[in-house]
Scaffold this motif. Structure first.
Motif, PDB file in Angstrom:
ATOM      1  N   CYS A 104      -5.967  -1.936   1.875  1.00  0.00           N
ATOM      2  CA  CYS A 104      -5.153  -0.939   2.096  1.00  0.00           C
ATOM      3  C   CYS A 104      -6.182   0.177   2.963  1.00  0.00           C
ATOM      4  N   CYS A 144       0.733  -1.169  -0.036  1.00  0.00           N
ATOM      5  CA  CYS A 144       0.066   0.197  -0.094  1.00  0.00           C
ATOM      6  C   CYS A 144       1.070   1.297   0.021  1.00  0.00           C
ATOM      7  N   GLN A 145       2.320   1.161   0.473  1.00  0.00           N
ATOM      8  CA  GLN A 145       2.756   2.461   0.803  1.00  0.00           C
ATOM      9  C   GLN A 145       4.087   1.843   0.660  1.00  0.00           C
ATOM     10  N   GLN A 189      -6.272   8.412  -0.198  1.00  0.00           N
ATOM     11  CA  GLN A 189      -6.220   8.099  -1.806  1.00  0.00           C
ATOM     12  C   GLN A 189      -4.916   7.735  -2.371  1.00  0.00           C
ATOM     13  N   SER A 190      -4.323   8.563  -3.043  1.00  0.00           N
ATOM     14  CA  SER A 190      -2.862   7.984  -3.609  1.00  0.00           C
ATOM     15  C   SER A 190      -2.145   9.416  -3.853  1.00  0.00           C
ATOM     16  N   ARG A 218      -6.129   2.588  -2.892  1.00  0.00           N
ATOM     17  CA  ARG A 218      -7.118   2.221  -3.877  1.00  0.00           C
ATOM     18  C   ARG A 218      -7.011   0.622  -4.005  1.00  0.00           C
ATOM     19  N   LYS A 219      -5.732   0.284  -3.445  1.00  0.00           N
ATOM     20  CA  LYS A 219      -5.420  -1.351  -3.775  1.00  0.00           C
ATOM     21  C   LYS A 219      -6.298  -1.915  -2.472  1.00  0.00           C
ATOM     22  N   TRP A 233       2.216   6.340  -1.633  1.00  0.00           N
ATOM     23  CA  TRP A 233       0.896   5.475  -1.173  1.00  0.00           C
ATOM     24  C   TRP A 233      -0.194   5.485  -2.375  1.00  0.00           C
ATOM     25  N   ASP A 234      -0.998   4.406  -2.112  1.00  0.00           N
ATOM     26  CA  ASP A 234      -2.098   4.231  -3.010  1.00  0.00           C
ATOM     27  C   ASP A 234      -3.141   3.297  -2.347  1.00  0.00           C
TER      28      ASP A 234
END
Length: 386
Positions: A272, A244-245, A371-372, A268-269, A265-266
C-alpha cells in the motif's frame, strides 16, 4: 559567348523539367489481418510478457485465477508514485519479438482487449498504449472512456477497443513497418486483469452531429463547488476500492444534499503506497491562482470517527509538473465547535500550503491520506474568504 560565361564562374547543370514525386496509393484493406501481421498479442501464453523492474511500482504475472477466454489472464497491480517510480507498466513483444509491419492494417484495425478490476470499481483506466519500433521510437494512444463498453471498470469483463490510427506516427517518427512491442504505461494506482489482447478489424461508430463544446466557466469566479453530490464537470478521480482503501460515494450521511465521500484506508498493509483523490475545476486546463492566493481558501465539510487522534490528511494543489503544495489537516483549520463524530467545517487558506507547486499552472485539487483512518467528506469548494 560560352568562354565569357565560363570565365565569370557561371556553370550549367542538368535539371529535369518535373521534380514531382508520385504519391503511393494507401494500402488496401487485407482480407484477413493474419495475412499482414500476427493478430494475437496475448492469449494465455506469457512468454513475451514483462513488467517494469521496480516491484514497488508494478507487479504482474500470468494467472489462472480468472480468464475472459482460455485458461489464464494477466494480473497487474501498480502504483505510479512520481516521487518513487520513473515508469510503471508492462509490455508484450508479441509474435516472439519479430519485426511487425502494421502498414496494411493501420487504418482498419484496433487493439482490442478485455479488462476487469481485481476488486471494486475504477472510474477510468489510466493506461497509455505505446507502440515501439526497433529503433526505440514510439507512438502513443490514451485509453479514454470512449473506447470502453461501460464508463467504469468493475469486476465484470468488458471490451476496450483502441483504434490503431489513433497512434500519432509523426510525433516521434515511429516506423510502423518495424514494430517491436506494445507497451502499457500505467498512471495513478490500481489493480486489474487483462486478457484476449489482439488486433481486430475496426470501423468507427457513425459520426454524430458536431456540437460545440460547452464554454468553460471562469476558474476564478469564487465560490466554486468542486464536489456536492457529484464532482464538478465529472472531472474527479480516486473513487476506488482495493485491499488498501475503500473510497466511495455514500448516502449514509451528508452535510448537504444526498451524497458524501466515505474514505477508509490502511497504509500499514503490504503493498500500500498512495491513497488520494482529486478534482479539476477547469476541465483539465491549467488555472492561474498566483494573483488570488492571498484571499482564497479550500473549504469542505468533514466528519471524523471518534478516535483519539486526527487522521493524517493532506490537502492542497498539484501543478502540471506534478509538484504539490499541501497542508496537513489539523484542528487549527476546523471552524466552529462541532464535536468529533459530527460534521465540521474545514477552511485552509492557500497561503498555508507548503510545497513547490506553481500556483500559475495548477492542475487540480488533491486530498492525500496517510497511515490509517476513516472520514466523510462533503461540500468541497474554493472560496474567497476575505
Amino acid at each position: 559567348m560560352l568562354f565569357i560565361l565560363l570565365s565569370c564562374g557561371i556553370q550549367f547543370k542538368q535539371a529535369s523539367l518535373y521534380d514531382g514525386r508520385e504519391v503511393s496509393p494507401p494500402p488496401a484493406k487485407p482480407a484477413k489481418i493474419a495475412l499482414a501481421v500476427e493478430p494475437v498479442i496475448f492469449d494465455d501464453d506469457g512468454t513475451n510478457f514483462w513488467v517494469a523492474d521496480d516491484p514497488a511500482c508494478t507487479t504482474g504475472n500470468v494467472t489462472s485465477e480468472v480468464a475472459y477466454s482460455g485458461s489464464s489472464a494477466l494480473k497487474i497491480n501498480w502504483n505510479r508514485n512520481p516521487s518513487v517510480c520513473e515508469w510503471a507498466g508492462f509490455g508484450i513483444g508479441w509474435d516472439d519479438y519479430a519485426g511487425k509491419d502494421l502498414t496494411e492494417v493501420y487504418d482498419f484495425t484496433a487493439i482490442e482487449m478485455y479488462v476487469r478490476s481485481q476488486q471494486g470499481k475504477m472510474f477510468g483506466l489510466p493506461i497509455v498504449l505505446t507502440l515501439e519500433d526497433y529503433s526505440g521510437k514510439m507512438a502513443w494512444s490514451y485509453t479514454s472512456s470512449k473506447y470502453f463498453e461501460r464508463y467504469f471498470i468493475d469486476e465484470q469483463w468488458q471490451k476496450v477497443s483502441v483504434p490503431l490510427n489513433t497512434f500519432d506516427l509523426s510525433e516521434d517518427g515511429l516506423d510502423i513497418s518495424n514494430i517491436k512491442q506494445l507497451l502499457f504505461e500505467l498512471q495513478q494506482t490500481g489493480g486489474i486483469y487483462v486478457d484476449a489482447i489482439r488486433l481486430v478489424f475496426y470501423e468507427p461508430e457513425p459520426a454524430t452531429p458536431w456540437i460545440q463544446e460547452t464554454p468553460r466557466e471562469d476558474p476564478l469566479a469564487f465560490p466554486i463547488q468542486l464536489f456536492g453530490d457529484i464532482f464538478i464537470n465529472d472531472n474527479g478521480w480516486g473513487i476506488h476500492s482495493d485491499h488498501c482503501q475503500s473510497i466511495e460515494f455514500t448516502t449514509t450521511t451528508a452535510s448537504e444534499g444526498a451524497l458524501s465521500i466515505h474514505a477508509m484506508w490502511d497504509m500499514r498493509k503490504k503493498d500500500c503506497y498512495v491513497v488520494a483523490l482529486g478534482v479539476s475545476w477547469n476541465r483539465w486546463y491549467p488555472v492561474n491562482l498566483s494573483k488570488v492566493a492571498a484571499t482564497i481558501a479550500i473549504e469542505f465539510d468533514m466528519k471524523v470517527a471518534s478516535t483519539p487522534a486526527m487522521p493524517l490528511v493532506l490537502v492542497g494543489f498539484e501543478d502540471y509538473e506534478r509538484n504539490a503544495s499541501l497542508a496537513l489537516l489539523t484542528a487549527a483549520f476546523i471552524t466552529g465547535s462541532s464535536p468529533r463524530g459530527q460534521w465540521q467545517r474545514v477552511r485552509i487558506p492557500i497561503l498555508e500550503l507548503q510545497g513547490s507547486a506553481n500556483l500559475a499552472d495548477i492542475k487540480q485539487l488533491v486530498i492525500r491520506m496517510e497511515q490509517s483512518g476513516e472520514i466523510y467528506l462533503d461540500n468541497i469548494r474554493l472560496v474567497d474568504y476575505m
